[in-house]
Design an enzyme around this catalytic site. Structure first.
Site, PDB file in Angstrom:
ATOM      1  N   TYR A 138       0.818  -1.216   0.000  1.00  0.00           N
ATOM      2  CA  TYR A 138       0.000   0.000   0.000  1.00  0.00           C
ATOM      3  C   TYR A 138       0.852   1.266   0.000  1.00  0.00           C
ATOM      4  CZ  TYR A 138      -2.868  -3.801   1.661  1.00  0.00           C
ATOM      5  OH  TYR A 138      -3.458  -4.997   1.799  1.00  0.00           O
TER       6      TYR A 138
ATOM      7  N   ASP B 214     -12.759 -17.411   8.338  1.00  0.00           N
ATOM      8  CA  ASP B 214     -11.406 -17.058   7.914  1.00  0.00           C
ATOM      9  C   ASP B 214     -10.549 -16.867   9.164  1.00  0.00           C
ATOM     10  OD1 ASP B 214      -9.095 -15.893   7.008  1.00  0.00           O
ATOM     11  OD2 ASP B 214     -10.075 -14.350   5.800  1.00  0.00           O
TER      12      ASP B 214
ATOM     13  N   TYR C 137     -11.650  -8.093   6.761  1.00  0.00           N
ATOM     14  CA  TYR C 137     -10.525  -8.125   5.823  1.00  0.00           C
ATOM     15  C   TYR C 137     -10.262  -9.583   5.449  1.00  0.00           C
ATOM     16  CZ  TYR C 137      -6.049  -7.880   3.562  1.00  0.00           C
ATOM     17  OH  TYR C 137      -5.065  -8.011   2.628  1.00  0.00           O
TER      18      TYR C 137
ATOM     19  N   LYS D 138      -0.953 -17.365   7.449  1.00  0.00           N
ATOM     20  CA  LYS D 138      -0.090 -16.582   8.342  1.00  0.00           C
ATOM     21  C   LYS D 138       0.801 -17.420   9.286  1.00  0.00           C
ATOM     22  CE  LYS D 138      -1.894 -12.047   7.730  1.00  0.00           C
ATOM     23  NZ  LYS D 138      -3.229 -11.592   7.361  1.00  0.00           N
TER      24      LYS D 138
END
Ligand SMILES: *Cc1c(COP(=O)(O)O)cnc(C)c1O
Length: 434
Positions: A23, A252, A151, A281
């Protein structure tokens, strides 16, 4: 600057001029810090400074860095084979990982797809849900329902279920599929349950049940979408509503999986089982990119029910042996460690040491769950000032927007954690005084 040129390569300058970071803009790159090594819970910068890591490299490095057991797994596997295609070939590291994941998750989750990143695992989860309903002859069930503030990754399918305001929907308007959004779960972590918390969600799901394939949620902790926590009762109600409306539930756990919230998986705290579960992750202890999508017999067999049903996904680096081997070592290390006590100790210390920050007028809320500590400010922080200031204070903490937060490696010592909380307190005091 051609290779072989006698002047040394100024790699930091090249980085600034040519490489995107997450980003960022090529026109106005934000300052970055050169890191040359990491071990234990410390990052070592090129100028010799050592920073206590508060981020676990975005939830991943739960054992810290340069971990002997993980390094050994990597080098052993590298000497056998680092990678082979998974199409038509099978290998033990992948099967070993499958066995571990099936054993450690809820009993109905028996089938898995090994993807190469979290976003891809979410894409696979969405595909599983859509293909399942296609195969049942319910072509109209193509939409997803989620909550605001979520997210789920940066690829297009995942992006379409991220928060519509901060999740870039405006930018990609007309390109993203249009899904359904219920309000952010309103029940605080420890709130007394009230049906009004789920009323809008229930109404939306019931009204659209004929066209909804699945609900997708981050259980208990909304991560990169805002670092918000919500209560297990909400999840229990979501599970019941999905059953009532004949809709699949995708959880998730890419951020929450592997102990972060105090249980191995957050869904355990609600006593429910998802139809589809995504992990990533911390799966490899932060060493390599790997993710997994698990599902039940009903969904796995259901995808093939119309006779044509192959799951339509197969990335080049699917089931990478090196990543699977280190994931196996990471899971073994986690399960052999006193991770519950460690997470509970981190939680207790974060509660104690972050509480005084509540006194500052620039602080909206301080919240802690498991090994996650969050200070939500009233205004967005100025990254050009706050990031170098945190480094000066000897810590690696990366705020975003109004959020100053930590999710340290589980192996962090009390004194190291105090350095993180002291730096957070210091920065908050300085923001209040500005
Ligand atoms: C980070 C994250 C993802 C995306 O994973 P990547 O590996 O960055 O693609 C998806 N869902 C959640 C909950 C995450 O925290």
């Amino acid at each position: 600057m051609s290779p072989g040129n006698s002047s040394p390569f100024d790699w930091q300058r090249f980085d600034r001029d040519h490489l995107w970071h997450p980003y960022t803009s090529m026109l106005e790159p934000l300052p970055v810090f050169a890191v040359v090594a990491a071990s234990g819970v410390e990052l070592e910068l090129a100028d010799g400074r050592r920073l206590v890591d508060g981020m676990s490299s975005w939830w991943a490095a739960i054992h810290g860095y340069n971990v002997p057991e993980l390094n050994a797994a990597l080098s052993t596997q590298a000497q056998r084979m680092s990678h082979v295609m998974f199409g038509g070939l099978a290998h033990q590291p992948a099967a070993e990982l499958g066995r571990r994941l099936v054993a450690m998750t809820a009993e109905p989750l028996q089938y898995l797809f090994l993807a190469d990143s979290g976003s891809v695992a979410v894409e696979v989860a969405i595909k599983m849900a859509l293909q399942y309903w296609f195969a049942q002859g319910k072509q109209e069930k193509q939409r997803l329902l989620t909550v605001r503030g979520g997210y789920h990754g940066d690829t297009f399918g995942a992006m379409a279920v991220c928060d519509p305001v901060n999740g870039m929907h405006g930018l990609f308007h007309g390109v993203l599929p249009q899904h359904l959004f219920a309000p952010v779960p309103g029940c605080a972590d420890d709130a007394v349950w009230d049906e009004s918390h789920i009323a809008e969600f229930a109404q939306l799901l019931r009204a659209h049940r004929h066209e909804v394939a699945a609900v997708i949620l981050e259980p208990l902790v909304q991560g990169a979408g805002g670092m918000r926590f919500y209560c297990p009762d909400y999840l229990r109600r979501v599970r019941a509503l999905c059953d009532e409306c004949d809709v699949l539930l995708i959880l998730d756990e890419i951020a929450t999986g592997f102990g972060r919230t105090g249980t191995l998986f957050a869904y355990e705290q609600a006593g429910i089982v998802p139809d589809i579960l995504t992990l990533g992750k911390a799966l490899t202890g932060g060493t390599l990119t790997l993710a997994a999508t698990l599902t039940t017999e009903r969904v796995a067999r259901g995808i093939g029910a119309d006779g044509s049903g192959v799951l339509m996904h197969g990335p080049t680096f699917m089931g990478n042996p090196l990543a699977c081997a280190v994931a196996n070592a990471s899971i073994d290390l986690l399960l052999a460690s006193p991770w519950q006590q460690r997470v509970a100790a981190i939680e207790a210390q974060l509660r104690r040491e972050l509480a005084p920050c509540r006194e500052f007028s620039c602080v909206r809320e301080v919240r802690v769950k498991g090994a996650i500590g969050v200070i939500e400010l009233t205004e967005a922080v100025d990254m050009r000032w706050v990031q170098p200031r945190l480094v000066e204070l000897g810590v690696w903490i990366r705020p975003f927007g109004k959020l100053l937060y930590v999710m340290p490696p589980f192996v962090i010592e009390g004194v190291q954690l105090s350095r993180l909380t002291a730096a957070m307190g210091q920065v908050v005091a300085e923001i209040a005084a500005r």
